[in-house]
Enzyme design. Structure first.
Site, PDB file in Angstrom:
ATOM      1  N   ASN A   1     -15.670  -6.639  10.656  1.00 40.23           N
ATOM      2  CA  ASN A   1     -16.464  -5.462  10.349  1.00 40.23           C
ATOM      3  C   ASN A   1     -18.049  -6.126  10.809  1.00 40.23           C
ATOM      4  OD1 ASN A   1     -17.472  -3.106   8.727  1.00 40.23           O
ATOM      5  ND2 ASN A   1     -18.666  -4.599   7.851  1.00 40.23           N
TER       6      ASN A   1
ATOM      7  N   TYR B 271     -26.801  -5.619   7.120  1.00 42.00           N
ATOM      8  CA  TYR B 271     -27.370  -5.840   5.389  1.00 42.00           C
ATOM      9  C   TYR B 271     -28.699  -6.782   5.481  1.00 42.00           C
ATOM     10  CZ  TYR B 271     -22.362  -4.852   5.480  1.00 42.00           C
ATOM     11  OH  TYR B 271     -21.226  -3.943   5.593  1.00 42.00           O
ATOM     12  N   ARG B 272     -29.669  -6.444   5.034  1.00 43.65           N
ATOM     13  CA  ARG B 272     -31.091  -7.153   5.264  1.00 43.65           C
ATOM     14  C   ARG B 272     -30.745  -8.699   4.579  1.00 43.65           C
ATOM     15  NH1 ARG B 272     -33.390  -3.977   0.542  1.00 43.65           N
ATOM     16  NH2 ARG B 272     -33.521  -5.643  -1.428  1.00 43.65           N
TER      17      ARG B 272
ATOM     18  N   TRP C  17     -25.375  -6.849   0.686  1.00 42.54           N
ATOM     19  CA  TRP C  17     -24.370  -5.654   0.868  1.00 42.54           C
ATOM     20  C   TRP C  17     -24.299  -5.004  -0.384  1.00 42.54           C
ATOM     21  CZ3 TRP C  17     -21.660 -10.247   3.334  1.00 42.54           C
ATOM     22  CH2 TRP C  17     -21.211 -10.982   2.357  1.00 42.54           C
TER      23      TRP C  17
ATOM     24  N   GLU D 267     -16.512  -1.831  15.029  1.00 44.78           N
ATOM     25  CA  GLU D 267     -18.053  -1.420  15.741  1.00 44.78           C
ATOM     26  C   GLU D 267     -17.863  -1.661  17.136  1.00 44.78           C
ATOM     27  OE1 GLU D 267     -18.406  -1.301  11.294  1.00 44.78           O
ATOM     28  OE2 GLU D 267     -17.606  -2.933  12.659  1.00 44.78           O
TER      29      GLU D 267
ATOM     30  N   ASP E  30     -38.623  -0.689   1.201  1.00 48.82           N
ATOM     31  CA  ASP E  30     -37.392  -0.351   1.713  1.00 48.82           C
ATOM     32  C   ASP E  30     -37.567   1.021   2.913  1.00 48.82           C
ATOM     33  OD1 ASP E  30     -34.426  -0.538   2.615  1.00 48.82           O
ATOM     34  OD2 ASP E  30     -34.219  -1.386   0.610  1.00 48.82           O
TER      35      ASP E  30
END
Length: 609
Positions: free
Chosen positions: A172, A176-177, A190, A236, A286
């Protein structure tokens, strides 16, 4: 296919879509403030290459920040080319094949599809021209940005986080920051609904450490694919290969067995020890336009950093919309419309996620209606499908509607009968939604606008019935059947009595601080600050919406914390104002934060007394 991020930079420059900034800039706050001004300018501004940072690498921002650059990143002239290609592809595969000739005509397509699958290659890739292991692998070597003054630190904002399903061995790639804690550790943000979190739980159940590798840069299609709502267990890089028409070439990392694109700019390798306690991460300005507040997430330990010799560090800035992510969402609308029709809702003709909805809050659908109340079926189906489960407000319009036309939408909203068209439900939220008292869960509302008939009557408004302390704005009354009201946060309002003020469909109450905001700003605030079950009440055919900030712990229905909006601090604004002419960007752009600072509830990342 771009062979490197540097090649994409050259392509941007040749198209007049890049500004090179050679004057020295800092990666703490300054780059973010410059970028925020540019991305909010007309058409998203230009991509920005900061060549002289406080580290040894240039920083590229706003690379996806216009419809044209987003199309360039995906290798097409216009985003519509992608949706047409996917429609044709899916139509060819799913149409009935009655004759042998029809079936044989699929063979070239099957041969082409085999080229989309990622391929592993032996040896090292360009991303491993420089290898730093152990103590030498220091995050302080990279120009990782601190974007907003109340952020908990520096954050990697365009990471392609590679994890492996411990049971199935399926890769995967998620975005995710990552908050930098020190030279050798970061947070791994996550969310509970994400595939990376599921993989983490799998390794934790086994009592094993979890290998993780983070790629940064390379062909811009990689980062897009990491953000795309690809179904779980679908690679992906298959999507990336399909978009490119060529396979993505992967190489094995130096200190773990994960494979990453061989042409990316940086790779950060390491692991998450699932036996460790989670660590406090945040605050972070954000994409919602608010700070996501501190919470506990796994810690990522770094074992190696590799990079190209000519590496460029890409970063994105998120905050009050519009931002660069609005154009990424625009591409997703085009790419995933055909699969939505095929797999979930064949009635869907078009889909639009306005930037004010920050991807999750607002979605507008044009749909074909074959039977009464079909909109309910579509709404409930979409709310149970993939990342659409995070949607809060859904508008369902006739198939012929231009879902991007304010005039067409306002006519439907003005003429609808809310006593019949309101569809209520509840379900999963994005965990970043701050308005709900139950993290990750809350109410949902859809408007069935598929059977709206024209109404001619004039909307009546009686200002004498306004409660004391409430200010009215009637500018949207005739066009949208919407009365805007502004009041103090703590002012108690009898909504049943308020419904008598105007014979309209919608009455929205905002904080007095928002009085000077634009209509688009109010749409963003209204969607972000409301939880439909708590903040919406229907009186006859008038829907009352309380879009004010909710004081934390004022009652059991309110969240325990309420975040502040994201704005730059005065010192950073003054610095960029003073240096603007040095950057060579062009005409002066004032800071958006100067206007939005009126919305701050207090100093700091969250509302405090």
């Amino acid at each position: 296919m771009y062979k490197s991020l540097s090649e994409f930079v050259k392509r941007l420059e040749s198209a007049g879509e890049l500004v090179r900034i050679s004057t020295p800039v800092t990666s703490e706050l300054e780059i973010a403030e410059i970028t925020d001004r540019v991305v909010k300018s007309e058409g998203g501004g230009k991509a920005l290459l900061f060549e002289n940072t406080d580290k040894d690498f240039p920083v590229l921002t706003n690379l996806y920040g216009s419809e044209y650059r987003m199309a360039m990143a995906l290798g097409v002239e216009r985003l519509e080319d992608i949706s047409e290609r996917f429609d044709n592809l899916i139509g060819t595969v799913t149409s009935p094949k009655e004759s042998l000739i029809d079936k044989l005509q699929l063979l070239p397509l099957l041969g082409e599809a085999s080229k989309w699958f990622p391929r592993k290659r032996k040896g090292r890739g360009a991303c491993q021209q420089v290898v730093l292991e152990g103590e030498a692998a220091k995050l302080s070597l990279l120009p990782i940005l601190k974007c907003w003054v109340h952020d908990g630190g520096r954050f990697v904002t365009l990471p392609m986080v590679h994890t492996i399903d411990p049971d199935k061995g399926i890769r995967n790639v998620g975005m995710y920051r990552m908050q930098v804690f020190d030279d050798h550790t970061t947070g791994m943000h996550w969310h509970r609904h994400k595939t990376g979190a599921r993989h983490y739980e799998g390794y934790k159940a086994r009592g094993e450490k979890m290998p993780v590798s983070v790629a940064i840069g390379g062909d811009p299609v990689y980062a897009y694919s990491a953000t795309a709502p690809v179904p779980d267990n679908i690679d992906e890089y298959l999507l990336a290969g399909l978009l490119r028409g060529k396979p993505i070439k992967l190489v094995k990392c130096i200190t773990n067995d994960i494979y990453v694109p061989e042409d990316c700019d940086f790779v950060i390798e390491g692991y998450v020890d699932t036996a460790e306690e989670k660590v406090l991460e945040g605050d972070f300005g954000d994409h919602t336009g608010f700070y996501s507040l501190t919470d506990y997430y796994p810690k990522f330990h770094i074992t190696a950093i590799t990079h190209r010799r000519d590496a460029v560090y890409p970063a994105t800035i998120v905050g009050i919309p519009p931002q660069e992510d609005a154009y990424i969402a625009m591409a997703t609308e085009r790419i995933f419309l055909a699969p939505i029709r095929l797999v979930m809702q064949p009635e869907v003709e078009d889909m639009y996620m306005p930037s004010a909805g920050t991807q999750h809050n607002i979605t507008i659908i044009a749909m074909r209606q074959l039977y009464e109340r079909q909109a309910s079926k579509v709404a409930l189906g979409l709310w149970g499908a993939g990342q659409m489960m995070f949607n809060k407000y859904l508008l369902l319009t006739p198939a012929t509607t231009n879902v991007r036309s304010a005039d067409e939408l306002s006519a439907l909203m003005r003429n609808c009968d809310l006593s019949k068209s309101l569809i209520r439900s509840e379900g999963i939220y994005d965990v970043l939604d701050h308005a709900t008292a139950t993290c990750g869960f809350g109410g949902k509302v859809a408007l069935d606008l598929t059977n709206v008939t024209e109404r001619e009557e004039k909307i009546a408004f009686n200002s004498e019935l306004l409660p004391s302390g409430v200010v009215a704005d009637t500018t949207q009354l005739d066009k949208w059947s919407l009365l805007l009201l502004f009041a103090d946060n703590d002012l108690a309002i009898d909504t049943a009595e308020l419904a008598k003020v105007a014979d309209c469909n919608f009455i929205a109450i905002f904080d007095k601080r928002a009085k000077e905001m634009t209509t688009n700003d109010l749409l963003w605030l209204g969607a972000a600050n409301t939880e439909p079950q708590r903040d919406m009440s229907l009186h006859g055919s008038t829907l009352i919406i309380d879009a004010r900030a909710k004081r934390p712990n004022a009652n059991s229905e309110n969240p325990s914390r309420w975040p502040n909006i994201v704005t730059a601090d005065e010192a950073t604004i003054a610095l960029v104002d003073k240096r603007w002419s040095e950057y060579g960007i062009g005409e002066f752009i004032p800071s958006p934060s100067s206007r939005y600072s009126a919305l701050k509830l207090s100093e700091g990342a969250q509302w405090s007394e």
